[in-house]
Scaffold this motif. Structure first.
Motif, PDB file in Angstrom:
ATOM      1  N   VAL A  71       0.867  -1.190   0.002  1.00 20.18           N
ATOM      2  CA  VAL A  71       0.137   0.000  -0.020  1.00 20.18           C
ATOM      3  C   VAL A  71       0.779   1.289  -0.034  1.00 20.18           C
ATOM      4  O   VAL A  71       0.655   2.337  -0.729  1.00 20.18           O
ATOM      5  CB  VAL A  71      -0.771  -0.089   1.120  1.00 20.18           C
ATOM      6  CG1 VAL A  71      -1.532   1.309   1.498  1.00 20.18           C
ATOM      7  CG2 VAL A  71      -2.012  -1.231   1.108  1.00 20.18           C
TER       8      VAL A  71
ATOM      9  N   GLU B 264       0.947   4.229  -2.801  1.00 21.84           N
ATOM     10  CA  GLU B 264       0.908   5.621  -2.476  1.00 21.84           C
ATOM     11  C   GLU B 264       2.099   6.660  -2.996  1.00 21.84           C
ATOM     12  O   GLU B 264       1.767   7.311  -3.437  1.00 21.84           O
ATOM     13  CB  GLU B 264       0.521   5.919  -1.156  1.00 21.84           C
ATOM     14  CG  GLU B 264      -0.522   5.233  -0.553  1.00 21.84           C
ATOM     15  CD  GLU B 264      -0.827   5.379   1.026  1.00 21.84           C
ATOM     16  OE1 GLU B 264      -1.877   5.075   1.567  1.00 21.84           O
ATOM     17  OE2 GLU B 264       0.442   5.583   1.645  1.00 21.84           O
TER      18      GLU B 264
ATOM     19  N   ILE C 117      -1.958   4.229  -6.123  1.00 19.78           N
ATOM     20  CA  ILE C 117      -2.909   3.720  -4.948  1.00 19.78           C
ATOM     21  C   ILE C 117      -4.409   3.534  -5.464  1.00 19.78           C
ATOM     22  O   ILE C 117      -5.157   2.520  -4.960  1.00 19.78           O
ATOM     23  CB  ILE C 117      -2.933   4.431  -3.625  1.00 19.78           C
ATOM     24  CG1 ILE C 117      -3.761   3.970  -2.592  1.00 19.78           C
ATOM     25  CG2 ILE C 117      -3.404   6.176  -4.159  1.00 19.78           C
ATOM     26  CD1 ILE C 117      -3.150   2.591  -2.112  1.00 19.78           C
TER      27      ILE C 117
ATOM     28  N   SER D 154      -7.261   3.230   1.826  1.00 16.61           N
ATOM     29  CA  SER D 154      -6.130   3.777   2.306  1.00 16.61           C
ATOM     30  C   SER D 154      -6.795   5.281   2.169  1.00 16.61           C
ATOM     31  O   SER D 154      -7.784   5.929   1.443  1.00 16.61           O
ATOM     32  CB  SER D 154      -5.267   3.893   1.020  1.00 16.61           C
ATOM     33  OG  SER D 154      -4.295   4.936   1.192  1.00 16.61           O
TER      34      SER D 154
END
Length: 713
Positions: A513, A517, A522, A555
């Protein structure tokens, strides 16, 4: 046989030796010049095909120009490989020093330039023109490595002397110019130092270092001889030279030219005259019985890696290098693994040819094979060469025995090498995991901005992640059930991200993750998880209860995208799911600001029926504020509280959370339940819904559906 069989102290010792800056610089320098080595190796193999009809067939098919093409490629690769390695070691040494945050910053290109200058200062002949020997892989490697390492050490030491730094204002605003100008005095002193060394060597009539080193190395063999001690000493000396970066047989060419080749000619004349060949050790003896795959019997190493190696990258390298290795061109393996200055393989690399020499000597003395008297091309593959030099099947049998012995000696060290590589990889991966769970560096990137090996691994994985998103299979979902202990049924499942990397294995989801990002992927990753989870929930319709919830992690970066809400509704629509069948989990520790636009988006989604959960509740300081600010459907108790539920304070916390949630109409799920004791503790407090290994590990879709159907209350 496992790595533990050798004891961790040995692995730790080898690991510490391998981590020395000198070994790191040489190892990485060798890998950097690997493209040159591979091209040169294949061209040498092609130019020296040991079967004359094949060469004639290529001549007829391609014309005589193909030989010139091979020569040009060899001249542009093998013939300058030492020069390339020199620059690579210099640049790697500077980069490694920068990773350790030594100041000031040393430009790797500047270091390579200074190293190159010192090399020419030290080896340039007094007369005009520079010979090929100083540049080539076969004769100039050791000298180039020594000069590169010495130059790097001196320059880096001088660069740390602040009194040698030029004032910053002399360089202007260009940061590259500042780096160079600051260290100009250090670079000048380094070059002048090698100039003084050269002057001293000239005064002592020792200017030709290459010839000097050859004379020193050949001296122990000057008396000749055909004893077992001579053979073992010659094979081991050749290997020691290879280990330290010198082409062993070439550095000991005088031994071959003055002793081994004349011995072979004497044997040939003896056979022609009908007498017994007097010599055992000849050039053909070593080529046929101890240099199978090249010096160090690298063919045996190649087989050992195929049989016991775990590193898929090394296995692929061996597969690619197998053809040259069969023809006794060992440079691809020496540079790719690498073997030079690699403490892991020092013992077998020296020992295998010595043992094979003893075995072949014994076989000759006992009459199992005759003394070698038939000339063969050095690129003749094993087994074939054994038959040619012995004239019988006994030659290939002896080679097979020697290959088996080499295989058995190399195998334990292949296991140790894998253990060390795995240990280092775990250490770096753990540091990357810590960075992924942190707050990021100055540019708000959690992983890619990290220094040293962590940043290097992050950058490599970032590129691999982009490719993995384009190619199905590596990234997938598993599902962990949420079990209601009162009803005995599964009320929901959490979709969990997995990345099975082809080289590093399973990558921890926080790293995946964070890399997504950092690289701007993401949204792609989040949409994959959202759409795949919804498709899976839709596929289960009719097989599970209609109110069973599919939970996915979101997220905070995804929530900053104004299109996120549209992605959610599109996924639900494509899967024909109801809003209440999807739950978005927001980690409490992600610190979404209540006043942000993300909060408004969550409120809107919640109002329209989509469930919102706070994951890891109780982990941070703002838990109660989130309950007040968020549109919350579910609270998931953090596993840190679950693990220490025996603590009275933790018990009071979770009781308070349960009471508060019940008063607000919020569901509560306890995460991380791994044993009956934890379950009983939470059940006695009034909790009913649990998630953890005590009930089920994360499962593939098929296994999860079976678990759900097996627990229908």
């Amino acid at each position: 046989m496992s790595a533990s069989s050798f004891g961790y102290p040995l692995i730790d010792l080898i690991d510490r030796l391998s981590a020395q800056p000198v070994c790191i610089a040489v190892r990485r320098g060798l890998i950097i010049v690997l493209p040159l080595v591979l091209v040169g190796a294949f061209m040498i193999m092609l130019a020296n095909i040991p079967y004359e009809p094949a060469q004639l067939a290529i001549d007829r098919a391609l014309g005589p120009t193909w030989r010139q093409v091979c020569k040009n490629l060899i001249d542009g690769t093998f013939s300058i490989a030492s020069l390339a390695l020199l620059c690579a070691i210099g640049g790697v040494s500077a980069a490694h020093a920068n990773q350790k945050r030594q100041t000031p910053y040393v430009s790797p290109i500047m270091m390579a330039t200074v190293t190159l200058s010192c090399f020419f200062v030290l080896i340039a002949p007094l007369k005009s023109g520079i010979g090929d020997t100083a540049f080539s892989l076969s004769s100039g490697l050791l000298l180039a490595m020594c000069i590169a390492l010495a130059t790097s050490s001196i320059f880096l030491r001088l660069s740390r002397c602040s009194w040698l730094h030029l004032p910053v204002e002399m360089a202007g605003n260009d940061p590259v110019a500042r780096d160079v100008f600051t260290l100009i005095p250090a670079s000048i002193i380094t070059i002048l130092f090698f100039g003084l060394i050269r002057a001293a060597l000239v005064a002592l009539d020792m200017a030709n270092l290459h010839e000097l080193s050859e004379r020193i190395l050949v001296h122990p063999f000057s008396k000749g001889g055909d004893s077992l001690g001579f053979g073992v000493l010659y094979s081991m000396a050749s290997q020691v030279l290879w280990f330290f970066g010198a082409h062993g047989p070439n550095m000991l060419f005088a031994v071959e030219n003055d002793i081994l080749i004349p011995a072979a000619l004497t044997n040939m004349n003896a056979i022609a005259s009908g007498t017994a060949p007097p010599f055992i050790f000849t050039k053909m003896f070593f080529d046929a019985y101890t240099r199978m795959g090249g010096s160090g019997c690298t063919l045996a190493l190649c087989l050992a890696i195929f049989l016991r190696g775990k590193d898929r990258g090394v296995k692929k390298l061996c597969l690619f290098a197998l053809l040259p290795t069969l023809c006794n061109v060992n440079e691809p393996l020496l540079f790719g693994i690498p073997l030079v200055l690699n403490p892991v393989y020092f013992i077998p690399f020296i020992l295998v040819p010595a043992v094979q020499t003893v075995i072949a000597y014994t076989a000759t003395v006992t009459g199992f094979i005759p003394p070698t008297s038939t000339d063969i091309a050095w690129t003749t593959p094993a087994l074939m060469s054994g038959y040619i030099v012995s004239g019988s099947i006994n030659g290939p049998i002896l080679q097979a025995v020697n290959l088996l012995v080499g295989l058995l000696i190399y195998m334990p060290f292949v296991v140790i090498s894998d253990a060390i590589r795995e240990k280092r990889s775990k250490q770096v991966m753990q540091n990357l995991f810590t960075a992924a769970n942190g707050g990021g560096v100055s540019d708000n990137r959690k992983c890619l901005g990290q220094p040293g090996e962590v940043g290097r691994l992050a950058n490599a994985l970032a590129g691999d992640l982009t490719r993995a998103l384009d190619e199905p299979g590596q990234i997938y979902l598993v599902y962990q059930p949420q079990f209601n202990n009162e009803t005995g049924r599964v009320t929901g499942v959490e979709a969990l991200l997995r990345w099975n990397h082809p080289a590093y294995g399973n990558i921890a989801p926080p790293i995946t993750v964070a890399l997504a990002e950092d690289t701007g992927n993401i949204d792609r990753l989040g949409r994959f998880v959202l759409e795949e989870a919804c498709r899976r929930r839709a596929a289960w319709s009719g097989f599970v209860d209609a109110d069973m919830i599919m939970c996915i992690n979101v997220s905070p970066v995804q929530l900053q995208n104004p299109k996120f809400s549209g992605y959610v509704w599109n996924a639900l629509s494509d899967a024909s799911l109801k809003p209440g069948q999807l739950e978005l989990e927001i980690t409490e520790s992600s610190m979404i600001k209540p006043e942000s636009s993300a909060l408004e988006m969550l409120r809107s989604l919640h109002t329209d029926g989509i469930r919102v959960a706070i994951d890891d509740f109780g982990m941070g300081y703002a838990s109660l504020r989130y309950l007040r600010a968020f549109p919350v459907s579910t609270v998931k108790i953090d596993r840190s509280l679950t693990e220490h539920i025996d603590n009275n304070i933790n018990q009071q916390i979770v009781r308070s959370v349960l009471e508060l949630n019940q008063s607000l109409g919020i569901s509560t799920v306890v995460e991380g339940v791994e044993n009956r004791k934890q379950l009983n503790s939470f059940t006695s407090m009034g909790f009913s819904t649990f998630q953890g290994y005590f009930f089920s590990r994360p499962l593939c879709a098929k296994a999860c559906l079976a678990y759900i159907n097996a627990n229908r209350g």
